[in-house]
Motif scaffolding. Structure first.
Motif, mmCIF file in Angstrom:
data_model
loop_
_atom_site.group_PDB
_atom_site.id
_atom_site.type_symbol
_atom_site.label_atom_id
_atom_site.label_comp_id
_atom_site.label_asym_id
_atom_site.label_seq_id
_atom_site.Cartn_x
_atom_site.Cartn_y
_atom_site.Cartn_z
ATOM 1 N N ILE A 96 41.563 18.356 -11.056
ATOM 2 C CA ILE A 96 40.267 17.682 -11.148
ATOM 3 C C ILE A 96 40.408 16.251 -10.616
ATOM 4 O O ILE A 96 39.544 15.757 -9.898
ATOM 5 C CB ILE A 96 39.753 17.681 -12.607
ATOM 6 N N TRP B 217 29.558 28.115 -13.617
ATOM 7 C CA TRP B 217 30.459 26.985 -13.840
ATOM 8 C C TRP B 217 30.115 25.786 -12.964
ATOM 9 O O TRP B 217 30.732 24.742 -13.083
ATOM 10 C CB TRP B 217 31.899 27.390 -13.601
ATOM 11 N N ARG C 293 33.305 22.832 -16.539
ATOM 12 C CA ARG C 293 31.970 22.356 -16.928
ATOM 13 C C ARG C 293 31.967 20.828 -17.087
ATOM 14 O O ARG C 293 30.991 20.165 -16.726
ATOM 15 C CB ARG C 293 31.514 23.054 -18.201
ATOM 16 N N GLN C 294 33.040 20.261 -17.636
ATOM 17 C CA GLN C 294 33.127 18.808 -17.774
ATOM 18 C C GLN C 294 33.172 18.142 -16.401
ATOM 19 O O GLN C 294 32.556 17.098 -16.183
ATOM 20 C CB GLN C 294 34.344 18.403 -18.610
ATOM 21 N N ALA C 295 33.892 18.747 -15.467
ATOM 22 C CA ALA C 295 33.966 18.196 -14.111
ATOM 23 C C ALA C 295 32.597 18.219 -13.440
ATOM 24 O O ALA C 295 32.253 17.304 -12.685
ATOM 25 C CB ALA C 295 34.999 18.955 -13.283
ATOM 26 N N THR D 69 40.369 25.620 -17.356
ATOM 27 C CA THR D 69 39.605 26.364 -18.352
ATOM 28 C C THR D 69 38.124 26.206 -18.014
ATOM 29 O O THR D 69 37.740 25.232 -17.316
ATOM 30 C CB THR D 69 39.851 25.816 -19.769
ATOM 31 N N ALA E 197 35.870 25.103 -19.910
ATOM 32 C CA ALA E 197 35.449 23.803 -20.453
ATOM 33 C C ALA E 197 35.811 22.667 -19.492
ATOM 34 O O ALA E 197 35.009 21.736 -19.293
ATOM 35 C CB ALA E 197 36.092 23.572 -21.816
ATOM 36 N N MET E 198 36.992 22.727 -18.893
ATOM 37 C CA MET E 198 37.399 21.700 -17.929
ATOM 38 C C MET E 198 36.464 21.684 -16.720
ATOM 39 O O MET E 198 36.080 20.612 -16.238
ATOM 40 C CB MET E 198 38.837 21.952 -17.448
ATOM 41 N N ALA F 168 29.714 18.012 -15.165
ATOM 42 C CA ALA F 168 28.981 16.963 -15.877
ATOM 43 C C ALA F 168 29.375 15.573 -15.370
ATOM 44 O O ALA F 168 28.527 14.671 -15.302
ATOM 45 C CB ALA F 168 29.237 17.070 -17.383
ATOM 46 N N ASP F 169 30.632 15.414 -14.984
ATOM 47 C CA ASP F 169 31.123 14.137 -14.474
ATOM 48 C C ASP F 169 30.801 13.936 -12.993
ATOM 49 O O ASP F 169 31.167 12.907 -12.411
ATOM 50 C CB ASP F 169 32.638 14.031 -14.679
#
Length: 191
Positions: free
Chosen positions: A99, A163, A134-136, A129, A131-132, A138-139
């Protein structure tokens, strides 16, 4: 979803014909020619078997000098070829394996891998994962310029879209299918 195909690194029987079939299907955005052990002359021979009107839809991972010589539309940056050749003005893509690498990866698009366990590279396991990923998203790190690579099969495209990926790159799913026509049929069902 945008689809890119990456070639097998070794020799493939009637590879030029298969590349033409992929590009003429209308489902494939680009084909990346990845032949890290091939000489420039061997690459030139393969590229000359592909009609010149399709050259703008190709990207080279190696021997970037051939891009200008043969009107190839793109180059791909990687650890072997980390910078854009002087004077190149086509499409630039690159490989990212974390990431963090997505930050500071200026290019037209980039591959993030391996999203799933690799089909073509035994033991090359997923690094991410859900979650990783989806966070990327969002970021703002995974966006329309980020393509999923690694273990990508046609039936996984809806999950990749969920995703946040707008593109996918495939290698093992395309070249490991019983035929390119079978692969394209499976892909059509999932797009």
């Amino acid at each position: 979803m945008k689809i890119v195909i990456v070639t097998e690194p070794g020799f493939v029987k009637d590879e030029a014909g298969k590349i033409v079939g992929l590009l003429e299907s209308g489902m494939i955005e680009r084909v990346h020619i990845r032949k890290p052990l091939w000489s420039a002359d061997a690459m030139r021979l393969l590229l000359n078997l592909i009609p010149a009107d399709l050259h703008p839809l190709l990207s080279l991972h190696d021997h970037h000098g051939l891009a200008s010589e043969l009107n190839i539309g793109g180059i791909h940056l990687n650890s072997r070829n980390p910078s854009v050749p002087e004077g190149f003005s086509g499409i630039v893509s690159r490989s990212c394996h974390s990431i963090a690498e997505l930050q500071g990866a200026p290019c037209d698009y980039r591959f993030l891998s391996p999203i799933f366990d690799s089909i073509s590279k035994q033991g090359y396991r997923s690094n991410f994962t859900p979650a990783m990923l989806r966070q990327a998203v969002a970021d703002g790190l995974i966006d329309g310029t980020t393509y999923a690579l690694g273990g990508v099969k046609p039936n996984r495209l809806p999950l990749l879209a969920d995703w946040g990926f707008e593109g996918a790159a495939m290698l093992g799913a395309a070249w490991g299918a019983s035929s390119i026509q079978r692969f394209l049929s499976d892909l059509k069902e999932c797009l």
